[in-house]
Design an enzyme around this catalytic site. Structure first.
Site, PDB file in Angstrom:
ATOM      1  N   SER A 196      11.711 -30.868   9.879  1.00 45.29           N
ATOM      2  CA  SER A 196      13.057 -30.925  10.444  1.00 45.29           C
ATOM      3  C   SER A 196      13.642 -29.524  10.650  1.00 45.29           C
ATOM      4  O   SER A 196      13.044 -28.702  11.336  1.00 45.29           O
ATOM      5  CB  SER A 196      13.947 -31.773   9.533  1.00 45.29           C
ATOM      6  OG  SER A 196      15.200 -32.023  10.118  1.00 45.29           O
ATOM      7  N   ASP A 232      12.620 -40.026  17.087  1.00 43.40           N
ATOM      8  CA  ASP A 232      12.282 -40.519  15.753  1.00 43.40           C
ATOM      9  C   ASP A 232      13.520 -40.972  14.986  1.00 43.40           C
ATOM     10  O   ASP A 232      13.534 -41.000  13.774  1.00 43.40           O
ATOM     11  CB  ASP A 232      11.537 -39.445  14.955  1.00 43.40           C
ATOM     12  CG  ASP A 232      12.391 -38.233  14.631  1.00 43.40           C
ATOM     13  OD1 ASP A 232      13.582 -38.204  15.006  1.00 43.40           O
ATOM     14  OD2 ASP A 232      11.877 -37.300  13.975  1.00 43.40           O
ATOM     15  N   HIS A 289      12.406 -40.271  11.078  1.00 40.10           N
ATOM     16  CA  HIS A 289      12.441 -38.826  10.847  1.00 40.10           C
ATOM     17  C   HIS A 289      12.007 -38.401   9.441  1.00 40.10           C
ATOM     18  O   HIS A 289      11.214 -37.466   9.296  1.00 40.10           O
ATOM     19  CB  HIS A 289      13.843 -38.311  11.131  1.00 40.10           C
ATOM     20  CG  HIS A 289      13.966 -36.824  11.095  1.00 40.10           C
ATOM     21  ND1 HIS A 289      13.300 -36.000  11.979  1.00 40.10           N
ATOM     22  CD2 HIS A 289      14.664 -36.002  10.275  1.00 40.10           C
ATOM     23  CE1 HIS A 289      13.587 -34.732  11.708  1.00 40.10           C
ATOM     24  NE2 HIS A 289      14.413 -34.717  10.684  1.00 40.10           N
TER      25      HIS A 289
END
Length: 677
Positions: free
Chosen positions: A255, A584, A632
């Site tokens: 991320s 996602d 995610h």
């Protein structure tokens, strides 16, 4: 009144008892028994009255507690029982066990880099309200219990200084070091734990496995200024390299950690005092591959809604289901206002703003996702068409086209009309109005103490910005945010940039504010290094929002909110005020995959040494959580992704694990972006 009633009732009861006992044809009645019974009734009545006097806030807390406990329990049972439900095949939960039987062994040291909010934070110094919390977690693991025990104290200690972006006076909160710091984000919610267990199966331990903990609230350069985090990471990689027989390191960021490590790549080879002094060739010598998970290379549109109104689709849905709860002044909650006060002190949020402007994200009438279809089923899965096969290892390609192209380039629209009308039908004086209001910005004295910067704006300014039929793109929204959040934006702009470089040879790009933007920095000279963009696809992901003025015009309230009443028929990209695209659930495909699909593909001005890049996409398949999830964070437990990481750590190249694996429209999107390479 109640006490007077009891005083009158007691003697009457005793008197009637005595009269009954004096009758010749009845048995005597025990007087003490009558008195005890009266006392018991009195106690019950008092308890009932005390219960009636419970405050509304107490009742609300109990109800909230019951609901949260029930939800948590059901979610826990769902995750536990999911692999064993009828119709679901149970694959091997630890792919490392199978790979180990095949002879796979860990060769290259591995460094894990967590993203935003997934790393633990602990208290080292605090205010009196935080007594007893020294070196206790405030974030991650069990740290969230402090939110229930002392919410305002907890929020105060997670905030940073509004001017410097560093520690406030008298408060020191630091990242939890080691693997323990990011195993779980909360009890029962894994982050890195599953991957770490699999790595351990093929021989990894403290000598060759490291978690690069850092304070994710800070700007990337400030993690070095305050904690020497970048220097520690450089030293750790060098140590692991030497301790493991000069084997290059495999780095696995997740991320926002992807942008953080991108910053590190530039920092480590830059001369001091601004950089780490590793010199040209440091990356080529020490790094084998970078496996980016859920990369937010080009930012995420949901960061805009976070700054504007402290909400995203989940908060908007909750507000739609329970109107007034989050904004209740009666209960004294005002949760979103508190969240906004804290999050606007975190410079890292600005790092997630969309990068590349209208060239990447689209303008008022065009976007790379044009011709997408949003036929989201009730189970949130996409349909696939096996007839489209134009990419290596793609056994299916997603159907994602739309009849009338969604104007995704309008990241923020005030009113549904502003999100669908042609730009020629919309007002053209937005920027001039904002600049004019910015010059005449004045404090709204009627609000008293300012909770957020909205309380420093006049009601007229707020109304003009939120007027219907106005829309903002990835370029113009920065003007909007500069007006509604000037302190945050002015502070963070010294650390981040969101444009596209015209000439990367310009000396200005040697400044650290450009290092986390892949469109304003060059990759290191490391032709043998590999970069992977690994992310989930097939899940509706927030791409743009339709806003409205909040119903409440009171002070200390956020004046704008996502309009959850704006909706369209089934099969539409618009659901409850949010336009969805492929991704996602947090990062759109465009942000996660563009750099590996085009921006860095081959030798480009952003990748002058021709580092090999690979797009590795993972399909969303039922169920949406568990070992097949591509959401995610849940993707960290996806067995296909874990297997890819294990093979790379064991020495495999991108070609040996299958090269590009693409299910989305990322290649077509990339072709539509006119970017000089």
């Amino acid at each position: 009144m109640a006490s007077n009633f009891l005083r009158l009732r007691k003697p009457y009861y005793v008197e009637s008892t005595i009269n009954c006992s004096s009758s010749s044809d009845q048995k005597p009645v025990n007087l003490s028994f009558g008195i005890n019974e009266t006392r018991n009734q009195t106690k019950k009545r008092q308890a009932k009255e005390h219960h009636g006097r419970r405050s509304c806030l107490d009742s609300c807390c109990w109800v909230t507690g019951y609901l949260c406990t029930t939800w948590w329990l059901l979610l826990f049972l769902y995750h536990c029982c999911l692999p064993f439900t009828v119709g679901h095949e149970v694959p091997e939960l630890m792919p490392a066990a199978r790979l180990k039987r095949e002879g796979l062994k860990g060769i290259h040291p591995v460094v894990l880099v967590p993203g935003i909010v997934t790393g633990g934070l602990e208290l080292w110094e605090g205010k009196p309200c935080a007594d007893g919390l020294f070196r206790k977690r405030l974030w991650g693991g069990g740290g969230f219990t402090q939110l229930l025990k002392r919410p305002l104290c907890w929020l105060e200690h997670l905030s940073l200084h509004n001017e410097t972006g560093l520690d406030p006076p008298g408060i020191r909160v630091r990242p939890v070091p080691g693997l323990f710091g990011a195993d779980y984000s909360a009890p029962g919610y894994f982050v890195w734990d599953v991957l770490v267990k699999n790595l351990a199966k093929i021989g990894y331990e403290g000598k060759n496995l490291h978690m690069a903990a850092y304070d994710w609230r800070l700007s990337f350069q400030n993690t070095e200024v305050r904690d020497c985090a970048l220097s520690k990471l450089k030293s750790k990689i060098e140590l692991m390299y030497r301790a493991n027989g000069n084997k290059k390191v495999v780095v696995v960021p997740h991320s926002m950690g992807v942008a953080y490590f991108l910053h590190f790549l530039k920092w480590v080879e830059t001369p001091p005092p601004m950089g780490g002094g590793g010199g040209p060739g440091w990356c080529a010598e020490h790094i084998k591959a970078i496996v980016n998970i859920g990369p937010s290379f080009l930012g995420v549109p949901k960061a805009v809604s976070n700054i504007l109104s402290a909400e995203g689709k989940d908060v908007a849905y909750f507000r739609a289901m329970a109107p007034g709860v989050l904004d209740s002044g009666t209960l004294g909650l005002r949760a979103l206002e508190h969240v906004m006060r804290v999050s606007r002190t975190w410079d890292s949020v600005v790092s997630l703003m969309p990068k590349g402007g209208e060239t990447i994200w689209g303008n008022m009438d065009w976007s790379p996702e044009d011709e997408h279809v949003c036929e989201f089923s009730k189970k949130r899965y996409f349909r696939f068409s096996p007839s489209d096969n134009n990419v290596n290892n793609s056994d299916a390609k997603q159907v994602f086209r739309v009849k009338d192209p969604v104007k995704y380039g309008r990241i923020i629209s005030f009113g549904k009309a502003a999100s669908v009308l042609h730009s020629s039908q919309l007002p053209t004086t937005v920027l001039k109005e904002i600049l004019h209001m910015s010059a005449s910005r004045n404090f709204n004295s009627s609000c008293g103490e300012a909770w957020t910067e909205y309380d420093e704006m006049s009601r007229e300014s707020i109304r003009k910005i939120g007027a219907a039929d106005k829309a903002y793109t990835a370029t113009t929204l920065f003007d909007l945010l500069h007006f509604v959040a000037p302190k945050m934006m002015n502070r963070a702009e010294a650390h981040f940039s969101h444009g596209i470089a015209d000439n990367l040879e310009d000396p200005k790009y040697n400044h650290y504010k450009y290092w986390s933007n892949p469109l304003e920095m060059k990759l290191p000279d490391a032709p043998n290094m590999e970069i992977y963009c690994s992310y989930g696809v097939g899940i509706p992901t927030e791409r743009s929002n339709v806003y409205k003025l909040s119903p409440s015009n009171k002070c200390k309230h956020i004046p704008y909110q996502i309009d959850t009443l704006v909706d369209e028929e089934d099969g539409s990209c618009l659901k409850s005020g949010v336009y969805f695209a492929d991704g996602d659930e947090s990062v759109p495909v465009l942000s996660a995959g563009f750099m590996c699909a085009k921006g860095w593909k081959g030798r480009t001005r952003f990748n002058p040494s021709g580092i090999n890049t690979y797009v590795r996409e993972y399909q969303s398949k039922p169920p949406t959580s568990g070992i097949k999830s591509t959401v995610h964070v849940d993707i960290m437990g996806n067995i296909a992704l874990i297997e890819d990481i294990l093979r790379v750590a064991a020495g495999a190249t991108g070609e040996e694990i299958g090269g590009d694996k693409i299910y989305s429209d990322i290649l077509r999107m990339s072709e539509r972006i006119n970017l000089q390479l």
